[in-house]
Design an enzyme around this catalytic site. Structure first.
Site, short mmCIF file in Angstrom:
data_model
loop_
_atom_site.label_atom_id
_atom_site.label_comp_id
_atom_site.label_asym_id
_atom_site.label_seq_id
_atom_site.Cartn_x
_atom_site.Cartn_y
_atom_site.Cartn_z
N LYS A 139 0.88 -1.18 0.00
CA LYS A 139 0.00 0.00 0.00
C LYS A 139 0.90 1.21 0.00
O LYS A 139 1.82 1.32 0.81
CB LYS A 139 -0.91 0.02 1.23
CG LYS A 139 -1.74 1.32 1.26
CD LYS A 139 -2.86 1.27 2.28
CE LYS A 139 -2.45 1.78 3.62
NZ LYS A 139 -3.60 2.04 4.51
N HIS B 83 -12.63 11.26 10.44
CA HIS B 83 -13.02 10.41 9.31
C HIS B 83 -13.17 8.94 9.70
O HIS B 83 -14.14 8.28 9.34
CB HIS B 83 -11.99 10.57 8.19
CG HIS B 83 -12.28 9.74 6.99
ND1 HIS B 83 -13.34 9.99 6.16
CD2 HIS B 83 -11.66 8.63 6.50
CE1 HIS B 83 -13.36 9.08 5.20
NE2 HIS B 83 -12.34 8.26 5.38
N GLN B 84 -12.19 8.43 10.46
CA GLN B 84 -12.21 6.98 10.80
C GLN B 84 -13.32 6.64 11.79
O GLN B 84 -13.76 5.48 11.86
CB GLN B 84 -10.87 6.56 11.43
CG GLN B 84 -9.63 6.87 10.62
CD GLN B 84 -9.56 6.09 9.33
OE1 GLN B 84 -10.06 4.97 9.24
NE2 GLN B 84 -8.96 6.69 8.32
N SER C 216 -5.72 11.96 16.54
CA SER C 216 -4.33 12.24 16.16
C SER C 216 -3.58 12.85 17.34
O SER C 216 -2.75 13.73 17.16
CB SER C 216 -4.31 13.23 15.00
OG SER C 216 -5.16 12.81 13.97
N GLY D 179 -5.60 5.16 17.20
CA GLY D 179 -5.09 6.38 16.56
C GLY D 179 -3.58 6.44 16.49
O GLY D 179 -3.02 7.07 15.59
N THR D 180 -2.88 5.80 17.43
CA THR D 180 -1.42 5.95 17.51
C THR D 180 -0.74 5.00 16.52
O THR D 180 -0.69 3.79 16.73
CB THR D 180 -0.94 5.69 18.95
OG1 THR D 180 -1.55 6.67 19.78
CG2 THR D 180 0.57 5.82 19.05
N ASP D 181 -0.21 5.60 15.44
CA ASP D 181 0.43 4.81 14.39
C ASP D 181 1.76 5.42 13.95
O ASP D 181 2.26 5.13 12.89
CB ASP D 181 -0.53 4.65 13.19
CG ASP D 181 -0.99 5.99 12.64
OD1 ASP D 181 -0.58 7.05 13.19
OD2 ASP D 181 -1.76 6.01 11.67
N GLY E 208 -3.88 -1.26 18.18
CA GLY E 208 -4.06 -1.50 16.74
C GLY E 208 -3.28 -0.48 15.93
O GLY E 208 -3.73 0.64 15.70
P1 NAD Z 1 -9.14 13.04 11.06
O1 NAD Z 1 -8.15 14.09 10.72
O2 NAD Z 1 -10.36 12.88 10.24
O3 NAD Z 1 -9.62 13.23 12.59
C1 NAD Z 1 -8.67 13.50 13.61
C2 NAD Z 1 -9.24 13.21 14.97
O4 NAD Z 1 -8.24 13.51 15.95
C3 NAD Z 1 -10.43 14.10 15.33
O5 NAD Z 1 -11.19 13.43 16.30
C4 NAD Z 1 -9.74 15.33 15.93
O6 NAD Z 1 -10.59 16.06 16.78
C5 NAD Z 1 -8.62 14.67 16.71
N1 NAD Z 1 -7.41 15.50 16.82
C6 NAD Z 1 -6.82 16.26 15.86
N2 NAD Z 1 -5.71 16.84 16.36
C7 NAD Z 1 -5.61 16.43 17.65
C8 NAD Z 1 -4.68 16.70 18.70
N3 NAD Z 1 -3.61 17.47 18.51
N4 NAD Z 1 -4.89 16.12 19.91
C9 NAD Z 1 -5.95 15.31 20.10
N5 NAD Z 1 -6.86 15.02 19.14
C10 NAD Z 1 -6.69 15.58 17.94
O7 NAD Z 1 -8.30 11.68 11.12
P2 NAD Z 1 -8.83 10.19 10.98
O8 NAD Z 1 -8.72 9.76 9.56
O9 NAD Z 1 -10.11 10.01 11.69
O10 NAD Z 1 -7.67 9.41 11.75
C11 NAD Z 1 -7.56 9.49 13.16
C12 NAD Z 1 -6.24 8.88 13.60
O11 NAD Z 1 -6.22 7.50 13.28
C13 NAD Z 1 -5.01 9.49 12.94
O12 NAD Z 1 -4.04 9.70 13.93
C14 NAD Z 1 -4.56 8.43 11.95
O13 NAD Z 1 -3.16 8.48 11.70
C15 NAD Z 1 -4.96 7.18 12.69
N6 NAD Z 1 -5.15 6.00 11.84
C16 NAD Z 1 -4.75 4.81 12.34
C17 NAD Z 1 -4.91 3.66 11.59
C18 NAD Z 1 -4.51 2.33 12.15
O14 NAD Z 1 -4.52 1.34 11.43
N7 NAD Z 1 -4.20 2.24 13.41
C19 NAD Z 1 -5.49 3.74 10.31
C20 NAD Z 1 -5.94 4.97 9.84
C21 NAD Z 1 -5.77 6.11 10.63
#
Ligand code: NAD
Length: 325
Positions: free
Chosen positions: A71, A141-142, A203, A224-226, A296
């Site tokens: 990917k 988004h997620q 994030s 969220g932590t990746d 995760g």
């Molecule tokens: P997004 O940008 O649509 O949403 C971000 C989310 O984090 C919102 O809830 C926002 O309010 C919050 N946020 C933004 N900045 C912040 C900060 N400084 N402190 C605390 N919260 C904060 O992103 P998304 O697509 O929903 O992705 C969310 C997270 O999931 C990202 O960190 C992304 O890298 C991670 N992610 C992980 C996987 C996985 O497999 N583990 C896969 C996809 C995304």
């Protein structure tokens, strides 16, 4: 003679890969990883010094599922203003017998659905059967994919949610309503006090949930932590909980466990791959009082597993395009 390259666009992926399909594919590949039948290659992720973008590759090989690929994509923070999602990715599948490119599959919908499947697999195997309240930390988004997939695993009655940007919560509330679940925006402490299962999907770079706010018997999926430096929960929570992960190597370096491990409070040996629970070589939850935590981190094999389903289903339903390369 090659059959040509199969192209499966984003819309088709959403049409042919359901959340249940993603669950089955992700559960199987986590099981294969724990048996040593599938492994992820080292991840590349670079700040490219342009458009504030992070770009990279996640790849691997599943010998059991005969899935080989990569990917490619990353995070473009300015995309939201252009009406695009910030995460952009494409999945390339190769024939493991010949090395030929077999399929080009849109990766955006699949990333969301495979990430939701990951926490959902952890809930299926680790959450208490009588869990009624789902806590959501994050509303980006997620989060809606996470909520929908989690709702398929237990008879939840209510969703309690908190987000650092409260204006984002109504979108999550609308999905809860669609699923027939009560919805309440709460404080972080109240979320811990009410929730039987918690998903964190933000994030964040600092703890949003403290250990003492979590009640006994809770299952937490930290999603969220990746990346190095990110953090969603108190490291003390990982020290006191029973910790599981998609892949230990990622969990301790870029996952939620990185902080407890860096401070010497948690070791690799104390983290169990979720695949061991899936395969029945680890019992999983041992009591109704135990706090279980799933880290995760997101592995390339999850992407390849769902892309392989998308390619197979799109072709069998006559929805894919084939071109000669
Ligand atoms: P997004 O940008 O649509 O949403 C971000 C989310 O984090 C919102 O809830 C926002 O309010 C919050 N946020 C933004 N900045 C912040 C900060 N400084 N402190 C605390 N919260 C904060 O992103 P998304 O697509 O929903 O992705 C969310 C997270 O999931 C990202 O960190 C992304 O890298 C991670 N992610 C992980 C996987 C996985 O497999 N583990 C896969 C996809 C995304």
């Amino acid at each position: 003679m090659s059959k040509g390259l199969l192209i499966v666009g984003e819309d088709i992926c959403a049409e042919v890969v359901s959340s249940a399909d993603a669950f089955t594919a992700v559960e199987a590949v986590f099981g294969a990883m724990a048996k040593g039948d599938a492994y992820n290659f080292p991840v590349i992720r670079e700040a490219i010094g342009y458009a504030d973008a992070l770009y990279g590759f996640k790849s691997g090989f599943d010998k059991a599922g005969k899935t080989l690929g990569v990917k490619s994509g990353g995070y473009w923070p300015g995309n939201m203003d252009k009406g695009l999602t910030n995460h952009q990715s494409t999945i390339f599948l190769f024939d493991p017998d010949t090395g030929m490119l077999e399929a080009l599959v849109g990766g955006n919908y699949l990333t969301a659905v495979r990430t939701a499947a990951s926490s959902s697999v952890s809930i299926a195997h680790l959450a208490r059967k009588d869990a009624k309240v789902l806590g959501m930390v994050g509303a980006g988004h997620q989060s809606t994919f996470q909520l929908r997939a989690a709702a398929e695993q237990r008879d939840f009655e209510k969703v309690v949610a908190w987000n650092p940007h409260p204006d984002m919560l109504p979108r999550l509330g609308a999905v809860a309503e669609e699923l027939g679940l009560a919805f309440e925006a709460v404080t972080q402490e109240e979320l811990g006090a009410q929730a039987d299962v918690i998903i964190t999907i933000t994030s964040a770079f600092e703890p949003l949930l403290m250990k003492d706010w979590i009640k006994p018997g809770t299952h937490i999926a930290c999603m969220g932590t990746d990346t190095k430096g990110k953090q969603e929960v108190d490291p003390e929570l990982l020290v006191s909980a029973t910790v599981f992960a998609d892949e230990i190597a990622q969990s301790v370096t870029i996952g939620e466990a990185q902080h407890a491990v860096a401070s010497g409070r948690l070791s690799d040996a104390e983290i169990t791959p979720i695949g061991a629970v899936i395969n029945g070589t680890h019992a999983g939850r041992s009591s109704d009082q135990q706090i279980t935590l799933f880290d995760g981190t997101g592995v390339g094999l999850q992407d390849l597993a769902v892309a392989s389903v998308a390619a197979r289903e799109a072709e069998s339903r006559g929805k894919a395009t084939r071109i000669a390369l």
